[in-house]
Design an enzyme around this catalytic site. Structure first.
Site, PDB file in Angstrom:
ATOM      1  N   GLN A 176       0.824  -1.216   0.000  1.00  0.00           N
ATOM      2  CA  GLN A 176       0.000   0.000   0.000  1.00  0.00           C
ATOM      3  C   GLN A 176       0.860   1.269   0.000  1.00  0.00           C
ATOM      4  O   GLN A 176       0.478   2.305   0.556  1.00  0.00           O
ATOM      5  CB  GLN A 176      -0.974  -0.006   1.177  1.00  0.00           C
ATOM      6  CG  GLN A 176      -2.152  -0.946   0.984  1.00  0.00           C
ATOM      7  CD  GLN A 176      -2.962  -0.605  -0.270  1.00  0.00           C
ATOM      8  OE1 GLN A 176      -3.138   0.549  -0.614  1.00  0.00           O
ATOM      9  NE2 GLN A 176      -3.445  -1.625  -0.953  1.00  0.00           N
ATOM     10  N   SER A 177       2.021   1.204  -0.624  1.00  0.00           N
ATOM     11  CA  SER A 177       2.919   2.351  -0.660  1.00  0.00           C
ATOM     12  C   SER A 177       2.317   3.525  -1.439  1.00  0.00           C
ATOM     13  O   SER A 177       1.973   3.397  -2.618  1.00  0.00           O
ATOM     14  CB  SER A 177       4.240   1.933  -1.315  1.00  0.00           C
ATOM     15  OG  SER A 177       4.995   3.074  -1.651  1.00  0.00           O
ATOM     16  N   ASN A 178       2.213   4.663  -0.761  1.00  0.00           N
ATOM     17  CA  ASN A 178       1.779   5.892  -1.437  1.00  0.00           C
ATOM     18  C   ASN A 178       2.883   6.399  -2.349  1.00  0.00           C
ATOM     19  O   ASN A 178       2.625   6.972  -3.397  1.00  0.00           O
ATOM     20  CB  ASN A 178       1.434   6.964  -0.410  1.00  0.00           C
ATOM     21  CG  ASN A 178       0.348   6.512   0.541  1.00  0.00           C
ATOM     22  OD1 ASN A 178      -0.768   6.230   0.110  1.00  0.00           O
ATOM     23  ND2 ASN A 178       0.658   6.416   1.828  1.00  0.00           N
TER      24      ASN A 178
END
Ligand SMILES: *Cc1c(COP(=O)(O)O)cnc(C)c1O
Length: 329
Positions: free
Chosen positions: A75-77
């Site tokens: 879920q890396s922005n």
């Protein structure tokens, strides 16, 4: 100092807004709370990595690179914003994500795919090796890869938050507010380094307080030496007179909960409160934890009712959709 001469592309509609959170402040019986909306940087649903990418992509283009490679969690922005920035800059994007492909793609990883990034999955401790493998393969095919470290936190990306501090200083002057603290989620360090250097360069009289998402003060991978290392290289790159010893990296590591990307009650209640009282969305991984910490520090009277706090919203709202199950009806 030579910030203005560094290569940069424009990805943000600056300045991002500053708003006062009166309802939240009343509810907590606490200090005045302002929020700087770096969740509203625009492109690709926004977030703090966009400011770093302005300089990272500027550098990549100056070097004639054609493919961005970076890494992060599922879920890396940062990965999502690198993927969309690559589209805007006409570059290809390779993402190395830790973990295994999810059955249902949701939140950031879904957006990575929509932005056309090529995803490689691996174990967390193999991410850097994997990026190098991909870079070597591309070089062998006569391509020109550009490797961006996790979170975009190096001496190039950190400049994004030095510029942000210049932007913020003007806004604070216009609004006539002097925050006692600027509070935000810190993790790979580029944001904190940029803010702290910017505070010193532009003489902003405030304390920069990072709420740690996953870093510790001591131990094998202690965060303060990491921050000082990025800071030393950044000061060197911009040819500043400031010495790294003059920088004060304030860090609170009391809200690590059950670990990185494992939200608990702290994050859930901060998200619910901000959404219902202020109409502001936080993410469960970063901003929910940092705001939860801020609220707890108000309750504990660490922040006094007479003080003024500026919360830097670093983004991450797409995380919400991947964590919908934590919000019970
Ligand atoms: C990456 C990230 C942070 C932390 O910023 P660093 O520069 O890595 O310390 C905070 N909030 C969000 C939403 C992020 O994606």
């Amino acid at each position: 100092m030579k910030i203005d001469n560094l290569p940069r592309v424009t990805l943000i509609n600056a300045p991002t807004p500053i708003e006062e959170l009166k309802e939240l402040s009343n509810h907590l019986g606490g200090p005045r709370i302002f929020i700087k909306r770096d969740d509203l940087t625009g492109m690709g649903l926004g977030g703090n990595k966009t400011r770093k990418l302005e300089y990272l992509i500027g550098d990549a283009l100056q070097q004639g690179c054609d493919t961005l490679i970076t890494t992060g969690g599922i879920q890396s922005n940062h990965c999502r914003l690198t993927a969309v920035a690559a589209v805007r800059a006409g570059l290809k994007c390779e993402l190395v994500l830790s973990g295994s492909p999810p059955e249902i793609e949701n939140g950031n990883v879904l957006l990575d795919r929509l932005f056309g990034a090529n995803i490689t999955w691996c174990y967390g401790d193999q991410r850097n090796d994997k990026m190098l493998d991909i870079a070597n393969q591309l070089t062998a095919q006569n391509k020109k890869p550009y490797v961006i470290p996790v979170g975009g936190s190096n001496e190039i990306g950190a400049v994004g938050y030095i510029s942000a501090m210049a932007e913020l200083k003007l806004q604070l002057l216009q609004m006539e507010i002097i925050p006692d603290y600027i509070v935000f989620a810190t993790s790979s360090g580029g944001t904190q380094v940029g803010l702290e250097i910017g505070k010193n360069l532009y003489q902003v009289n405030t304390e920069i307080l990072g709420i740690s998402i996953d870093q510790t003060k001591t131990g094998d991978n202690a965060f303060p030496p990491i921050l000082r290392n990025i800071a030393a290289k950044t000061l060197d790159r911009i040819q500043a007179d400031t010495k790294v010893e003059a920088l004060d990296f304030s860090l609170n590591c009391d809200y690590l909960g059950a670990g990185y990307a494992i939200p608990g009650e702290l994050e859930i209640s901060a998200i619910q409160l901000c959404a219902s009282l202020e109409g502001i969305l936080l993410g469960p991984v970063y901003t929910g934890r940092a705001m939860g910490g801020l609220m707890d520090l108000i309750q504990k009277q660490f922040f006094k009712p007479t003080e003024t706090i500026l919360f830097l919203h670093t983004g991450g709202t797409p995380e919400l959709f991947a964590y919908h199950q934590i919000f019970k009806k």
